[in-house]
Enzyme design. Structure first.
Site, mmCIF file in Angstrom:
data_model
loop_
_atom_site.group_PDB
_atom_site.id
_atom_site.type_symbol
_atom_site.label_atom_id
_atom_site.label_comp_id
_atom_site.label_asym_id
_atom_site.label_seq_id
_atom_site.Cartn_x
_atom_site.Cartn_y
_atom_site.Cartn_z
ATOM 1 C CG ASN B 131 14.392 -7.941 16.461
ATOM 2 O OD1 ASN B 131 13.607 -8.695 15.909
ATOM 3 N ND2 ASN B 131 15.679 -8.199 16.599
ATOM 4 C CB THR B 181 -14.425 1.394 -5.234
ATOM 5 O OG1 THR B 181 -13.597 2.360 -4.590
ATOM 6 C CG2 THR B 181 -13.682 0.085 -5.351
ATOM 7 C CE LYS B 183 -17.409 -0.508 -3.383
ATOM 8 N NZ LYS B 183 -16.542 -1.017 -2.347
ATOM 9 C CE LYS B 185 -13.857 -4.575 -1.168
ATOM 10 N NZ LYS B 185 -13.612 -4.592 0.271
ATOM 11 C CE LYS B 209 -9.363 2.155 -4.466
ATOM 12 N NZ LYS B 209 -10.335 1.137 -4.049
ATOM 13 C CG ASP B 211 -12.477 -2.519 -3.521
ATOM 14 O OD1 ASP B 211 -11.628 -1.888 -2.852
ATOM 15 O OD2 ASP B 211 -13.673 -2.572 -3.224
ATOM 16 C CD GLU B 212 -9.713 -3.794 -0.605
ATOM 17 O OE1 GLU B 212 -10.169 -2.896 -1.349
ATOM 18 O OE2 GLU B 212 -10.370 -4.345 0.288
ATOM 19 C CG HIS B 301 -6.851 0.125 -1.124
ATOM 20 N ND1 HIS B 301 -6.778 -0.464 0.121
ATOM 21 C CD2 HIS B 301 -8.161 0.363 -1.360
ATOM 22 C CE1 HIS B 301 -8.001 -0.572 0.612
ATOM 23 N NE2 HIS B 301 -8.863 -0.070 -0.268
ATOM 24 N NE ARG B 302 -6.821 4.250 4.994
ATOM 25 C CZ ARG B 302 -7.199 5.015 6.000
ATOM 26 N NH1 ARG B 302 -6.371 5.268 6.986
ATOM 27 N NH2 ARG B 302 -8.390 5.533 6.039
ATOM 28 C CG HIS B 334 -7.687 4.690 -0.022
ATOM 29 N ND1 HIS B 334 -9.011 4.492 -0.286
ATOM 30 C CD2 HIS B 334 -7.038 4.433 -1.182
ATOM 31 C CE1 HIS B 334 -9.163 4.102 -1.543
ATOM 32 N NE2 HIS B 334 -7.976 4.061 -2.110
ATOM 33 C CE LYS B 341 -16.988 1.019 3.703
ATOM 34 N NZ LYS B 341 -17.440 0.000 2.776
ATOM 35 C CB SER B 386 -12.471 5.652 -0.443
ATOM 36 O OG SER B 386 -13.199 4.589 -0.990
#
Lengths: 144, 492, 326
Positions: B131, B181, B183, B185, B209, B211-212, B301-302, B334, B341, B386
């Site tokens: 809370n 990852t 690509k 995506k 991998k 992607d998320e 994956h965060r 991650h 980036k 990553s």
């Protein structure tokens, strides 16, 4: 013949680099000794990626100060098994590791035929996969 | 047993009405935390006119036993024990009078172990971040760090596999692992998707991998993806003689659906599955138990974390997520790249990596670690770097991130001008040549560019990669930086 | 390798370019050998002939290194040595310092000393000796392998003895791994001479023979004082006179082992000192009491009473052949 980069089995830390010279091997062993790791020389003629237990060429070498003795064993192993895979492994005994910390190949057969991929069709579209080294069709010691 | 020590006079404390939290026993400056206490460190920005100690007491109260008014039912309990205790409030350097930032305070709050259910992140977080973050007495609130006692950690499974066993299973030692990852995506069919996986793995990566947000969409249903990816993984393994893997993302709408996907991945022979942080703490813990029971590595994956971790005054620091995820039991997470980036101050990222990988971490304010933390033999988590990294940064990546990390070069592999295999070769050669140089004792951080150039002389894919990405850097100031260094460290 | 080596290389190449002259004094200082020689002087009383030899060898190796840098020689010189002399004459200590000197001159990489005897090298059954010897060699690589009583490796009375196998391996390593390892053989002079006669291969690989003389009585007295001072003890004037009588008596007895016998005699004197204080424990003790060895502590020795060494009955001493009884 294998068709990947270098046409070779790429296990170990340095398989994408040109074969290491004795000086380069010595430098790597020095790094292991500096970290207090025990170094082991192992050989095999079964390079299956899940063949964990390569034959030990003598016991792991503990408490050494200088890389020359290990290089001597490596060369001895390479002379004894010129057509086997030979790798150098460094073991860390500290808590939280207790496992290899380095592993690199220092000798390999002249020709590496690679691996057969066997597919077993299962229910639906599922597939079971088995990988076997072509060389392992022959008995141990007569493979390369 | 002795009575719990208190210096509060019962009569005024429990007469009906509203009294300050401080007076209710949530502020105890003399309190010395027990070894078994959970300690939370909050960054508090009090509302105008609210005294920082009162704000800290209010946070302690709201995150433990208190409500807004006095309740007589407290007296039916050992309430002195259950009350969280704010015991220390420090002003945050470079905030308040004379700066452009509202005054902020670090509040240390201790919680007795009996406030928490064993082995449940959900229960822990329901208290600590339940809370209290919407509480009006504070303008903003951020959970910066936690000290988890050994006694409590022992009730958690911890990482299903851990760095040591993951390396043993993969038979890969002494160097960072390489990943990418797939690509683009979104939008690839299963068949085309598997092509990318095969090329990258055969070229020399260890992992590819999902992607998320690759789950089960109209352009590619999950079973298609799993079938084609495993064909690619096994073909690549046969082509190289190495163990290879693809993180199959099993994130789905329900727990049952996730388990079904994970089982399918296991039956196809995958070594690893993947989940997203957004599935929630309980689902993560369930998947960690599943992974331990089925000899699988669990990648996390965060996704979503930056919604609350990026701004400095409100939300929670990512290092707390690192701690919770190590307890919850994931094997990969991650955790930033320093040079890529995405957000990441080098000192802060070292703090995250240490939290994930060390057996014990010492207090280190410059790395954002506020407490000594013994990890009670919980396995180590493999951090994943990553986002916007490429082979030309290899020396920096190894310097900042060490060797127990998965370096994921998505664009840096798939975007290679000579194709995906060439991209993978470039990355692997750059990696191995840099580890070789590091072990030889060279000053590889300084000599990195020359070391890479030397390898590029005999490795044309590396030459092309260095040429293509030579000018790519992401030089933005970090938002989440240490409070205890004289100047913020720039992103590299 | 290391910094000093690079520095030397720089000096040499500069001189070579200029006028082909090199400053030997600068070389000597850069190598820091004097420090080791000083330590040796402090550690070991007397031994002048040995110290002179060490200095000579160091000079030779220094010059040899310069000759190599001027390309006047390319071979690594043979460095294996033989230290002969009775027990307790400082052979191990000198070997340790020799390792340091060799390291400072860049002839070995680590300079550590690995001390072994026959039991560490020779196995009990077929196939046991080679790995054992190699194990020791690997540990000593980069430093000095000190083989005490090396002649026991060779047992002429038993032609199947595994010692010969160990000698074979050692010979090979001494020849092919000169850059990696220096071997020092040690033991009694007469036995070592016999050993070399039967093993000419070994003799030919030894570059330097050092014969360690026995200590004189005066030197042994000086050693005694050094040892006692190290342990914060001292002799009362009477005790010093007693010891001066003790030393020549002990030297005349069998199994005399120079400094080692003196160390053992002092150990026993300390024991008697402690017992004497304990027997008189009702009296208050001073710091001086706790430090001072009295004549009685020395004169209680069997050397005075019976004319045999202390410690072990003479008959048993002959059987065990250990310590100063050898």
């Amino acid at each position: 013949m294998m068709t990947n980069h270098g046409n070779r089995v790429t296990q170990g830390q340095f398989s994408f680099l040109p074969d290491l010279s004795d000086e380069q091997i010595t430098a790597q062993i020095k790094y292991a000794l500096k970290n207090g790791w025990a170094v082991n020389v192992e050989y095999t003629d079964d390079p299956h990626p899940r063949n964990t237990y390569w034959e030990m060429f003598g016991m792991p070498m503990f408490d050494l100060k200088d890389p020359a003795g290990i290089l001597m064993e490596i060369n001895h192993c390479r002379e004894t098994f010129p057509n086997h895979y030979v790798r150098v492994t460094a073991f860390d005994s500290t808590r939280g590791w207790e496992s290899p910390r380095m592993s690199f190949i220092v000798n390999r057969p002249d020709k590496e035929p690679g691996f057969r991929l066997v597919r077993e069709e299962r229910g639906g579209r599922s597939m079971g996969y088995t990988i076997a080294p072509y060389a392992a069709d022959r008995p141990e010691g007569e493979r390369y | 047993m002795g009575k719990f020590e208190t210096n509060i006079d019962a009569k005024p404390r429990y007469s009906a009405g509203v009294i300050p939290y401080k007076k209710m026993g949530y502020w105890e400056p003399d309190y010395r935390p027990k070894d078994t206490d959970v300690i939370a460190l909050f960054r508090i920005t009090p509302q105008e006119g609210v005294d920082p100690e009162e704000a800290a007491a209010a946070v302690a109260g709201e995150s433990s036993t208190a409500t807004w008014t006095v309740v007589w039912t407290d007296r039916l309990t050992a309430c002195e024990l259950y009350r969280a205790k704010a015991y220390r409030v420090d002003p945050v350097p470079n905030t308040g009078a004379g700066t452009a930032i509202d005054a902020q305070y670090f509040a240390y709050i201790a919680y007795d172990l009996d406030l928490f259910e064993p082995g449940s992140i959900a229960n822990l977080t329901a208290s600590i971040i339940g809370n209290v973050f919407g509480f009006k007495a504070v303008k903003a609130l951020r959970l910066e760090d936690m000290r988890l006692p050994v006694a409590y950690l022992k009730t958690f499974q911890g990482p299903a596999t851990g760095i040591v066993v993951e390396r043993e299973r993969l038979d890969k030692f002494g160097r960072p692992l390489l990943g990418a990852t797939t690509k683009p995506k979104l939008g690839l069919s299963g068949r085309n998707y598997g092509r990318v996986v095969y090329e990258a793995l055969k070229g020399g990566l260890d992992f590819v991998k999902d992607d998320e947000n690759i789950n089960s969409q109209p352009f590619m249903h999950w079973r298609d993806r799993f079938l084609y990816c495993m064909e690619a993984v096994n073909r690549a393994s046969a082509a190289t003689g190495e163990v290879k893997g693809h993180y199959l993302n099993v994130t789905a709408g329900t727990m049952d659906e996730m388990i079904e996907r994970a089982d399918f991945a296991k039956n196809l022979g995958s070594a690893i599955v993947m989940i997203d942080l957004v599935i929630g703490y309980t689902a993560i813990q369930s998947m960690a138990k599943w992974a331990r029971n089925h000899d699988m590595i669990l990648h996390l994956h965060r996704a979503g974390n930056s919604t609350y971790s990026r701004q400095k005054n409100h939300g929670m620091n990512f290092r707390v997520i690192c701690k919770w995820m190590r307890m919850a039991g994931v094997d990969h997470i991650h955790a930033g790249t320093v040079v890529g980036k995405l957000e990441g101050d080098p000192l802060m990222i070292k703090g995250f990596y240490d939290t994930l990988r060390e057996t014990r971490t010492e207090m280190s304010l410059e790395h954002g670690l506020f407490f000594d933390q013994d990890w009670a033999s919980l396995n180590k988590v493999m951090p994943v770097a990553s986002g916007g990294i490429h082979a030309g940064q290899m020396h920096q990546l190894i310097h900042y991130l060490g060797e127990d990390v998965v370096l994921q070069f998505g664009g840096g592999t798939i975007g290679h001008p000579d194709g995906i295999q060439a991209g993978a070769i470039a990355n692997r050669v750059a990696l191995e040549t840099m580890i070789l140089a590091r072990n030889e004792g060279r000053d590889y951080l300084k000599e990195g560019p020359e070391i890479l150039e030397a390898a590029a002389k005999w490795c044309s894919p590396l030459r092309a990669a260095l040429e293509t990405w030579k000018d790519i850097t992401f030089n933005y100031a970090s938002t989440d930086t240490a409070d205890f260094v004289p100047t913020a460290t720039a992103s590299v | 390798m290391g910094k000093s080596d690079d520095a030397v290389a720089a000096i040499v190449s500069r001189h070579a370019q200029e006028d082909g002259v090199v400053d030997l004094e600068a070389e000597f200082r850069a190598s820091n050998i004097q420090e080791v020689l000083d330590t040796l002087d402090r550690e070991l009383i007397g031994l002048m002939p040995i110290k002179t030899r060490i200095r000579e060898i160091a000079a030779l190796l220094l010059v040899e290194r310069l000759r190599k840098q001027f390309a006047l020689t390319s071979e690594t010189p043979t460095l294996h040595m033989c230290f002969t002399g009775n027990p307790g004459t400082g052979k191990t200590t000198v070997a340790m310092r020799m390792g340091e000197i060799l390291k400072r001159l860049g002839y070995v990489r680590e300079g550590h000393l690995v001390t072994v005897t026959r039991d560490d090298l020779v196995g009990q059954y077929i196939g046991h000796t080679a790995p054992k010897t190699k194990e020791v060699i690997k540990k000593a690589m980069g430093g000095v392998l000190f083989i005490d009583e090396a002649y026991y490796l060779y047992k002429p009375e038993n032609e199947r003895d595994y010692g010969a196998e160990s000698i074979e391996i050692l010979l090979q390593i001494m020849e092919n791994h000169r850059d990696d390892l220096v071997v020092i053989l040690a033991g009694y002079k007469d036995k070592m001479d016999q050993f070399f006669m039967s093993n000419p291969g070994m003799r030919s690989r030894i570059a330097h023979h050092l014969d360690f003389p026995d200590y004189s009585a005066d030197e042994l007295m000086a050693i005694t004082k050094l040892m006692l001072a190290d342990q914060s003890y001292r002799l009362s004037p009477e005790a010093e006179r007693a010891l001066a009588e003790y030393v020549p008596l002990r030297m005349a007895l069998p199994h005399f082992a120079n400094a080692r016998s003196i160390r053992n005699a002092l150990d026993r004197a300390r024991l008697r000192h402690a017992n004497r204080l304990f027997a008189a424990r009702s009296q208050a003790l001073t710091r001086s009491d706790l430090m001072t060895i009295e004549a009685a502590d020395i004169r209680a020795s069997r050397v005075f009473r019976e004319g045999t060494p202390d410690g072990v009955p003479a008959a048993v001493g002959l059987v065990t052949g250990q310590g100063d009884l050898r």
